[in-house]
Design an enzyme around this catalytic site. Sequence first.
Site, mmCIF file in Angstrom:
data_model
loop_
_atom_site.group_PDB
_atom_site.id
_atom_site.type_symbol
_atom_site.label_atom_id
_atom_site.label_comp_id
_atom_site.label_asym_id
_atom_site.label_seq_id
_atom_site.Cartn_x
_atom_site.Cartn_y
_atom_site.Cartn_z
ATOM 1 N N LYS A 164 0.874 -1.182 0.000
ATOM 2 C CA LYS A 164 0.000 0.000 0.000
ATOM 3 C C LYS A 164 0.903 1.221 0.000
ATOM 4 C CE LYS A 164 -3.932 0.489 2.354
ATOM 5 N NZ LYS A 164 -5.030 0.584 1.373
HETATM 6 N N1 PMP Z 1 -7.373 -2.762 -3.081
HETATM 7 C C1 PMP Z 1 -6.870 -1.541 -2.821
HETATM 8 C C2 PMP Z 1 -6.145 -0.821 -3.907
HETATM 9 C C3 PMP Z 1 -7.024 -0.966 -1.550
HETATM 10 O O1 PMP Z 1 -6.533 0.233 -1.279
HETATM 11 C C4 PMP Z 1 -7.739 -1.689 -0.553
HETATM 12 C C5 PMP Z 1 -7.916 -1.086 0.822
HETATM 13 N N2 PMP Z 1 -6.877 -1.422 1.679
HETATM 14 C C6 PMP Z 1 -8.225 -2.957 -0.870
HETATM 15 C C7 PMP Z 1 -8.033 -3.468 -2.140
HETATM 16 C C8 PMP Z 1 -8.923 -3.796 0.163
HETATM 17 O O2 PMP Z 1 -8.008 -4.223 1.130
HETATM 18 P P1 PMP Z 1 -8.438 -4.521 2.629
HETATM 19 O O3 PMP Z 1 -9.560 -5.479 2.557
HETATM 20 O O4 PMP Z 1 -7.228 -5.092 3.250
HETATM 21 O O5 PMP Z 1 -8.857 -3.217 3.215
#
Ligand code: PMP
Length: 309
Positions: A164
């Site tokens: 991220k």
């Molecule tokens: N894809 C992206 C690009 C994101 O930013 C997120 C949010 N974190 C997700 C998917 C979903 O991830 P998570 O379920 O871990 O929040």
Amino acid sequence: MSKIKQYQWAYLRGNKVQISEATISITTQAFNYGTGIFEGIRAYISADGSQLNIFRLEEHLQRLSTSARFLKIFDLPSEIDLKAIIIDLIRANDCKEDCYIRPIVFKQSLLPGQRFGVKLTGVSSSFSINMLPMPSSASKSSGIKCMISPWRRTPDNSIPSRAKICGGYVNSALALESAITAGYDETIMLNNTGDIAEASTSNVFFIKNNQLYTPSLTSHILPGITRDTIIILAQQMGLNVIEKRIILSEAYDADECFLCGTGIEIAPVIQLDSYRIGNGSPGKLTQALMNSYFNIVRGKMDSNWLTLV
Ligand code: PMP
């Protein structure tokens, strides 16, 4: 417009600080180049209202540490310390409601002798946490309309998808903006090979003939923690989950579709571009998965995914 409520305390440079003092300089490397990494974590009030629990904190901290590797940040506090810092901050803010926690680890200043410019090695790093109230997104539970984005999901060999990374979210912002401007609620991006990747900040699932399909981790997607949760919950419900390359016509032809992520939680998709999904309302299996997801996060169903604040 109503102002977003802010909590009193944030965390910056090793200390709790008043939110008004949690500021950084314009020379901050991450501000100049996007060289930061972050997490988005939710804490939920239990169904009986008696306690606040952080959902899958360990997994979020593990992903933070993976992200840090790519930016050559090796001085991240330990997972145990990070846990303690987060819990301490939530307690200091006397938070007794659903909330969202946003740790950011960022490249800060050039070390002595380093020349001006974009780099990773030779730059100090710093760490902040902000938190904000965030009730469940009930408004999305009746279903959302998505547009396939004209912007492709950044390929993993340009910016690692499993991390991220702050700068990478320009891709999400462009994609979401196109969809919102065109009158949709969200966007689904294709990757550079034209397969379905993910939404702006969430992963996507399709259901066809009672089987779940989701883009594989090699589809240039973030390995979402909610995605992982859904896979486990679906399997516990006896459903088959297939992780694979998904092509556009499979998406348009789905019986059901939903997005999932920490922020959006689970949002049924009832329209994709001009195609109605299913009968245009949240599908049965999507609703069943939403039910068990909320039972888990609210502590109504046993799991080892909750950390008590
Ligand atoms: N894809 C992206 C690009 C994101 O930013 C997120 C949010 N974190 C997700 C998917 C979903 O991830 P998570 O379920 O871990 O929040």
